[in-house]
Write an enzyme that holds these catalytic residues in place. Structure first.
Site, short mmCIF file in Angstrom:
data_model
loop_
_atom_site.label_atom_id
_atom_site.label_comp_id
_atom_site.label_asym_id
_atom_site.label_seq_id
_atom_site.Cartn_x
_atom_site.Cartn_y
_atom_site.Cartn_z
N LYS A 17 -10.08 0.79 4.88
CA LYS A 17 -9.13 1.28 3.86
C LYS A 17 -9.62 0.88 2.47
CE LYS A 17 -5.21 1.22 7.06
NZ LYS A 17 -3.96 0.56 7.50
N GLN A 61 -0.60 -4.88 7.18
CA GLN A 61 -1.32 -4.40 8.36
C GLN A 61 -0.67 -4.94 9.64
OE1 GLN A 61 -3.77 -2.11 8.17
NE2 GLN A 61 -3.92 -2.01 10.39
N ASP A 84 2.98 3.24 3.71
CA ASP A 84 2.90 3.46 5.16
C ASP A 84 4.14 4.19 5.68
OD1 ASP A 84 0.59 2.69 6.51
OD2 ASP A 84 1.12 0.56 6.53
N1 GUN Z 1 -1.69 -0.73 12.55
C1 GUN Z 1 -2.08 0.38 13.21
N2 GUN Z 1 -1.88 1.47 12.46
C2 GUN Z 1 -1.38 1.05 11.29
C3 GUN Z 1 -0.97 1.71 10.10
O1 GUN Z 1 -1.03 2.94 9.94
N3 GUN Z 1 -0.51 0.91 9.11
C4 GUN Z 1 -0.42 -0.43 9.24
N4 GUN Z 1 0.07 -1.13 8.21
N5 GUN Z 1 -0.77 -1.08 10.33
C5 GUN Z 1 -1.25 -0.33 11.35
#
Ligand code: GUN
Length: 259
Positions: A17, A61, A84
Site C-alpha cells: 500500500k 491493518q 477502508d
Molecule cells: N486485512 C485484510 N484486508 C484488509 C483491508 O482491506 N484493510 C485492512 N485494514 N486490513 C485488511
C-alpha cells in the site's frame, strides 16, 4: 496506516500500500507498533492522525493481535478519514444504499465486473465467506445492483449446490484451491479473493485456477487479480476523502438560486 504486531501477510500488504502511494504521488506514513503496545497508545495515535489536517485517510491493518478489539480501534477513526469503510457509520451507509466509503476488496471486485462488462442485475451472485471485510459488504454491493445474492459460510450444507448455480462466484475462505471445476457453472465469472502461502513457498488462491479456467467464462488469478484492485480502490477512496475535505474547506458561495 496503523499496524500492530508482526503478522507477515499484514506487513506485506502495508508495504504494498505504501509503495502504491509513493508511485501515485500520495503521501503516506506507516505507524508500526509492537504486539506489546497498549490499546490506549494506539488510540492516542489514531486521535492525532484524526486531528492532522494533512492526513485524509487512516486505516488500521487487520487482523490485530488477539488482545486487541478491532471494533474499538476502528470506532476511533474519524468517519470522514475511514478509507477502508469499516467504521460503523460507513457500514450503516453501505447497508442503506448510501455508501460513503466502500470496503476496498469488494469495491475492487465491483469495478472489475463493471470494466469487464459483466452484468450484475438479475444474476445469481454467490460469495463464499461471510467476513466484514469481504463477504458481507460484497453481498450488499450486489444487492444494491439488483442481483440475487447468496452468502455461503464454512457451515453451509451442500455448498456445491450453491456454487454450481452461481453466475458470479466470489471466494474468500482461506482454503487453498478448494473451488474445483466441478463446483463451477460453465461460463461463470469466478473471482478469487483468497491468498494462501503453500508449503513450497508459492502463493495460491482459494480457486483451483488450472482446472476452473477451462470452465469459467471469466476468472481472476492469484497473485495479480483482486489484490492490486484492493490497493487501487484504497487509493481511490483516499483521493475521494481528500477531495471532500477540500470541498468542505472552500468558502460557501451563495449563488442565489435557492429561493
Ligand atoms: N486485512 C485484510 N484486508 C484488509 C483491508 O482491506 N484493510 C485492512 N485494514 N486490513 C485488511
Amino acid at each position: 496506516m496503523v499496524i500492530v504486531g508482526n503478522n507477515l501477510a499484514s506487513s506485506i500488504y502495508v508495504r504494498n500500500k505504501a509503495k502504491a502511494c509513493s508511485e501515485t504521488g500520495i503521501y503516506s506514513e506507516v505507524h508500526e507498533f509492537p504486539e506489546s503496545v497498549s490499546e490506549n497508545e494506539v488510540l492516542r495515535r489514531i486521535q492525532e492522525l484524526n486531528e492532522n489536517t494533512r492526513i485524509h485517510g487512516i486505516l488500521v491493518q487487520l487482523p490485530l493481535p488477539r488482545h486487541f478489539e478491532d471494533k474499538r480501534l476502528i470506532a476511533a477513526i474519524a468517519v470522514e478519514k475511514d478509507v477502508d469503510g469499516f467504521h460503523l457509520n460507513n457500514v450503516g451507509a453501505l447497508v442503506t444504499g448510501n455508501a460513503v466509503f466502500s470496503p476496498c476488496t469488494p469495491y475492487g471486485v465491483m469495478r472489475m465486473l463493471e470494466k469487464s462488462g459483466i452484468q450484475v442485475e438479475g444474476q445469481h451472485a454467490v460469495v463464499v465467506g461471510r467476513s466484514n471485510i469481504v463477504g458481507k459488504p460484497m453481498a450488499l454491493m450486489w444487492l444494491e445492483k439488483g442481483a440475487t445474492v447468496t452468502i455461503c459460510t464454512s457451515k453451509t450444507r451442500d455448498l456445491t449446490g450453491y456454487t454450481r448455480r452461481a453466475d458470479i462466484l466470489v471466494v474468500a475462505t482461506g482454503k487453498p484451491r478448494m473451488i474445483t471445476a466441478d463446483l463451477v457453472k460453465a461460463g461463470a465469472t469466478v473471482i478469487d479473493v483468497g491468498i494462501n502461502r503453500m508449503p513450497n513457498g508459492k502463493l495460491a488462491g482459494d480457486v483451483d485456477f488450472d482446472s476452473v479456467k477451462e470452465k469459467a467464462g471469466y476468472i481472476t488469478p492469484v497473485p495479480g487479480g483482486v489484490g492490486p484492485m484492493t490497493i487501487a480502490m484504497l487509493l481511490y477512496n483516499t483521493i475521494e476523502a481528500a477531495r471532500r475535505a477540500q470541498a468542505e474547506a472552500l468558502p460557501r458561495i451563495n449563488v442565489g438560486n435557492n429561493t
